[in-house]
Design a protein around this motif. Structure first.
Motif, PDB file in Angstrom:
ATOM      1  N   GLY A   1     -14.241  -0.289   6.667  1.00 44.46           N
ATOM      2  CA  GLY A   1     -14.823  -0.690   5.110  1.00 44.46           C
ATOM      3  C   GLY A   1     -16.560  -0.538   4.755  1.00 44.46           C
ATOM      4  N   MET A   2     -17.544   0.347   5.858  1.00 41.57           N
ATOM      5  CA  MET A   2     -17.920   0.725   6.112  1.00 41.57           C
ATOM      6  C   MET A   2     -18.097   1.956   4.079  1.00 41.57           C
ATOM      7  N   LEU A   3     -16.839   2.643   5.045  1.00 40.57           N
ATOM      8  CA  LEU A   3     -16.384   3.735   3.924  1.00 40.57           C
ATOM      9  C   LEU A   3     -14.834   3.423   2.997  1.00 40.57           C
ATOM     10  N   ARG A   4     -15.298   2.967   1.673  1.00 42.66           N
ATOM     11  CA  ARG A   4     -14.142   2.544   0.467  1.00 42.66           C
ATOM     12  C   ARG A   4     -13.689   3.771   0.278  1.00 42.66           C
ATOM     13  N   THR A   5     -12.176   3.774   0.631  1.00 44.71           N
ATOM     14  CA  THR A   5     -11.366   4.720  -0.425  1.00 44.71           C
ATOM     15  C   THR A   5      -9.746   3.974  -1.099  1.00 44.71           C
ATOM     16  N   VAL A   6      -9.970   5.009  -1.870  1.00 43.68           N
ATOM     17  CA  VAL A   6      -8.281   4.688  -2.758  1.00 43.68           C
ATOM     18  C   VAL A   6      -7.493   6.421  -2.570  1.00 43.68           C
ATOM     19  N   LEU A   7      -6.391   6.233  -1.800  1.00 39.22           N
ATOM     20  CA  LEU A   7      -5.970   7.504  -1.690  1.00 39.22           C
ATOM     21  C   LEU A   7      -4.919   7.595  -2.708  1.00 39.22           C
ATOM     22  N   PHE A   8      -4.285   8.140  -3.297  1.00 33.98           N
ATOM     23  CA  PHE A   8      -3.088   8.607  -4.219  1.00 33.98           C
ATOM     24  C   PHE A   8      -2.165   9.900  -3.640  1.00 33.98           C
ATOM     25  N   ALA A   9      -1.218   9.536  -2.755  1.00 34.44           N
ATOM     26  CA  ALA A   9      -0.916  10.447  -1.991  1.00 34.44           C
ATOM     27  C   ALA A   9       0.615  10.744  -2.597  1.00 34.44           C
ATOM     28  N   PRO A  10       1.347  12.300  -2.362  1.00 35.44           N
ATOM     29  CA  PRO A  10       2.876  11.638  -2.791  1.00 35.44           C
ATOM     30  C   PRO A  10       3.469  10.616  -1.721  1.00 35.44           C
ATOM     31  N   GLU A  11       3.756  10.189  -0.800  1.00 39.16           N
ATOM     32  CA  GLU A  11       3.517   9.192   0.165  1.00 39.16           C
ATOM     33  C   GLU A  11       4.020   7.893  -0.794  1.00 39.16           C
ATOM     34  N   ASP A  12       2.994   7.697  -2.008  1.00 39.21           N
ATOM     35  CA  ASP A  12       3.366   7.061  -2.656  1.00 39.21           C
ATOM     36  C   ASP A  12       3.707   6.513  -3.579  1.00 39.21           C
ATOM     37  N   LEU A  13       5.003   7.178  -3.714  1.00 38.98           N
ATOM     38  CA  LEU A  13       6.476   6.982  -4.315  1.00 38.98           C
ATOM     39  C   LEU A  13       7.386   5.700  -3.232  1.00 38.98           C
ATOM     40  N   ALA A  14       6.979   5.957  -1.765  1.00 38.43           N
ATOM     41  CA  ALA A  14       7.862   5.308  -1.062  1.00 38.43           C
ATOM     42  C   ALA A  14       7.761   3.396  -1.710  1.00 38.43           C
ATOM     43  N   MET A  15       6.546   2.885  -1.812  1.00 39.11           N
ATOM     44  CA  MET A  15       6.000   2.139  -2.560  1.00 39.11           C
ATOM     45  C   MET A  15       7.185   1.256  -3.544  1.00 39.11           C
ATOM     46  N   VAL A  16       7.358   2.183  -4.674  1.00 37.54           N
ATOM     47  CA  VAL A  16       8.529   2.057  -5.909  1.00 37.54           C
ATOM     48  C   VAL A  16       9.595   1.749  -4.961  1.00 37.54           C
ATOM     49  N   LYS A  17      10.086   3.407  -4.377  1.00 35.41           N
ATOM     50  CA  LYS A  17      11.546   3.219  -4.197  1.00 35.41           C
ATOM     51  C   LYS A  17      12.026   2.767  -2.585  1.00 35.41           C
ATOM     52  N   GLY A  18      10.739   2.772  -1.634  1.00 37.20           N
ATOM     53  CA  GLY A  18      11.187   2.589  -0.193  1.00 37.20           C
ATOM     54  C   GLY A  18      11.562   1.079   0.049  1.00 37.20           C
ATOM     55  N   ASP A  19      11.593   0.389   1.521  1.00 33.57           N
ATOM     56  CA  ASP A  19      12.062  -0.441   1.812  1.00 33.57           C
ATOM     57  C   ASP A  19      10.911  -1.743   1.232  1.00 33.57           C
ATOM     58  N   PRO A  20      10.950  -2.761   1.890  1.00 33.21           N
ATOM     59  CA  PRO A  20       9.667  -3.941   2.168  1.00 33.21           C
ATOM     60  C   PRO A  20       8.294  -3.370   2.625  1.00 33.21           C
ATOM     61  N   GLY A  21       8.678  -2.661   3.319  1.00 34.10           N
ATOM     62  CA  GLY A  21       7.596  -2.496   4.622  1.00 34.10           C
ATOM     63  C   GLY A  21       6.482  -1.772   3.788  1.00 34.10           C
ATOM     64  N   GLU A  22       6.753  -0.017   2.751  1.00 34.11           N
ATOM     65  CA  GLU A  22       6.114   0.069   2.376  1.00 34.11           C
ATOM     66  C   GLU A  22       5.414  -1.099   1.322  1.00 34.11           C
ATOM     67  N   ARG A  23       5.614  -1.502   0.961  1.00 31.12           N
ATOM     68  CA  ARG A  23       4.960  -2.563  -0.161  1.00 31.12           C
ATOM     69  C   ARG A  23       4.375  -3.742   0.415  1.00 31.12           C
ATOM     70  N   ARG A  24       4.635  -4.537   2.392  1.00 28.57           N
ATOM     71  CA  ARG A  24       3.650  -4.540   2.232  1.00 28.57           C
ATOM     72  C   ARG A  24       2.523  -4.313   2.814  1.00 28.57           C
ATOM     73  N   ARG A  25       2.318  -3.021   2.937  1.00 28.41           N
ATOM     74  CA  ARG A  25       1.335  -2.427   3.757  1.00 28.41           C
ATOM     75  C   ARG A  25       0.100  -2.135   2.866  1.00 28.41           C
ATOM     76  N   TYR A  26       0.743  -1.629   1.253  1.00 29.15           N
ATOM     77  CA  TYR A  26       0.090  -1.761   0.600  1.00 29.15           C
ATOM     78  C   TYR A  26      -0.636  -3.039   0.394  1.00 29.15           C
ATOM     79  N   LEU A  27      -0.113  -4.296  -0.146  1.00 31.00           N
ATOM     80  CA  LEU A  27      -0.776  -5.770   0.116  1.00 31.00           C
ATOM     81  C   LEU A  27      -1.980  -5.888   0.858  1.00 31.00           C
ATOM     82  N   ASP A  28      -1.728  -5.199   2.703  1.00 29.93           N
ATOM     83  CA  ASP A  28      -2.514  -5.282   3.613  1.00 29.93           C
ATOM     84  C   ASP A  28      -3.774  -4.700   4.090  1.00 29.93           C
ATOM     85  N   ASP A  29      -2.989  -3.519   3.567  1.00 31.20           N
ATOM     86  CA  ASP A  29      -4.419  -2.291   3.411  1.00 31.20           C
ATOM     87  C   ASP A  29      -5.192  -2.443   2.122  1.00 31.20           C
TER      88      ASP A  29
END
Ligand SMILES: Nc1ncnc2c1ncn2[C@@H]1O[C@H](COP(=O)(O)OP(=O)(O)O)[C@@H](O)[C@H]1O
Ligand SMILES: [Mg+2]
Length: 390
Positions: free
Chosen positions: A110-138
């Motif tokens: 948390g000393m450095l805060r980043t927001v990272l956009f990556a090709p893997e992000d598509l998995a948040m929409v198309k992938g398993d629930p785990g991807e979306r839980r990770r988005y929230l928890d991160d």
């Protein structure tokens, strides 16, 4: 905030690399496989102490090396902080802040805060629930680093409770449920009387689970309008983007305060006890939940087009950016190879939205993939050498 300096030793493909960085836009350009993502992955690691590409630290250490070191200087409101991380796969990592060791590496999350956009992000929409839980928890962890501890506690309890359930399931199946032998199996698993031991784990699971769940529900309330407006900005005139939490708790019971949720989880665990004892898995709790993404009347997953899915993924990241910014301090935006994935309209709109950020770091295979709105400093990355060219 911005990163003024990044130095790596034995991180991924780099034996050493040392970069001075400035606020504004910086692009890292070079052919695929040359080490561009490795650079921004290191910054993501400074922010969250996890990688967006791998679940364990092993691959982060250069092949043949024993440990990796990531040093970065983060500037926030004219104050500089030197954050040093030593990554020791399979052993405890170490961290120093301004050259003093900290007791737990987590203390510098948390000393450095980043927001990272990556090709893997598509998995948040198309992938398993785990991807979306990770988005929230991160995002929870980025906003309040103590959630790293809550998440770790929950995962630990889940694992131990799972082990207990599996022993129970096995002994029920294998030995026709003979009580003495079941008890022996539980004792072997380090447990006493099976059901009362399970009750202890239920209590822990409910406690940490409720904390995580309450935080996720609160987060979704805050994200909802931000995601909707980011999506509308990226794809004007299209259906509205919406979010909903799809939990494993029975819907009919009310109450979303942490204390209510704790009781609801315990009650739900009792309801599913027989199936849990048969199957040997924990069936209720935030580890089974999902973040529902909707476009108009339809779910995004399975229905949205490729372009719409990309817009949704970008909107989730932009909303995270808005939230972190509203907490105070502009997070560093990292766009890893995303412009090549987008059509010209989405490309331009994304560029316009991110251009005013204090620091934007972009990776691209060719300079032409970087939109004109985002021209700034440039490094060429080839065969592990990173050279400033502009
Ligand atoms: N732990 C490691 N040790 C050595 N090389 C690695 C390690 N991890 C990744 N690499 C190398 O890094 C390269 C990929 O770098 P990356 O930053 O993903 O490339 P890109 O420039 O396409 O973003 C690959 O050639 C891969 O073999
Ligand atoms: Mg890459």
């Amino acid at each position: 905030m911005h990163v003024a300096h990044l130095a790596l030793t034995d991180f991924r493909s780099y034996d050493t690399v040392d970069l001075g960085l400035e606020p504004g836009v910086t692009a890292f350009v070079g052919p695929n496989g040359q080490g561009k993502t490795n650079l921004v992955e290191a910054l993501g690691y400074v922010a969250s102490q996890s990688s967006h590409r791998v679940a364990t630290d092993g691959p982060l250490v250069r092949q043949g090396a024993a440990r990796a070191i990531v040093r970065s200087v983060v500037v926030r409101d004219d104050r500089r902080a030197l954050i040093e991380l030593e990554i020791n796969p399979g052993k405890a990592n170490r961290a120093r802040l301004n050259r003093s060791p900290v007791s737990r590496p987590r203390d510098v999350v948390g000393m450095l805060r980043t927001v990272l956009f990556a090709p893997e992000d598509l998995a948040m929409v198309k992938g398993d629930p785990g991807e979306r839980r990770r988005y929230l928890d991160d995002l929870l962890v980025a906003r309040a680093p103590r959630f790293a501890g809550v998440r770790a506690d929950y995962d630990r309890v889940l694992k131990q409770r799972g082990a207990l359930l599996r022993v129970a399931a096995q002994s029920r199946r294998g030995r026709g449920g003979r009580r003495a032998e079941n008890d022996a199996a539980f004792a072997a698993a380090g447990a006493g009387d099976p059901l009362s031991t399970l009750e202890v784990w239920d209590a822990h699971l409910a406690k940490y689970g409720a904390e995580l769940l309450a935080a996720r529900l609160g987060l979704i309330e805050e994200l909802r309008p931000l995601v909707a407006s980011a999506y509308a900005a990226l794809a004007p005139g299209s259906d509205a983007a919406c979010l909903d939490y799809r939990g494993t708790l029975p819907e009919e019971s009310e109450g979303t305060a942490r204390e209510d949720l704790e009781g609801r989880i315990r009650a739900a665990l009792l309801d599913v006890r027989t199936s849990e004892l048969e199957r040997g898995v924990t069936l209720v709790g935030p580890h089974r939940d999902d973040l529902f993404l909707g476009l108009g009347e339809l779910p995004a997953r399975g229905y949205a087009s490729h372009g719409e899915s990309w817009s949704f993924a970008l909107a989730l990241r932009l909303a995270a950016y808005d939230l972190l910014r509203s907490d105070g301090g502009d997070p560093v935006l990292i766009l890893d190879d995303v412009f090549a994935e987008l059509d010209s309209q989405r490309r331009r709109r994304l560029a316009e939205i991110v251009a005013p950020a204090e620091q934007v770091l972009i990776t691209a295979a060719v300079a032409a993939d970087v939109p004109a709105e985002l021209i700034g400093a440039r490094f060429d990355v080839t065969e592990g050498s990173v050279a400033r060219v502009r």
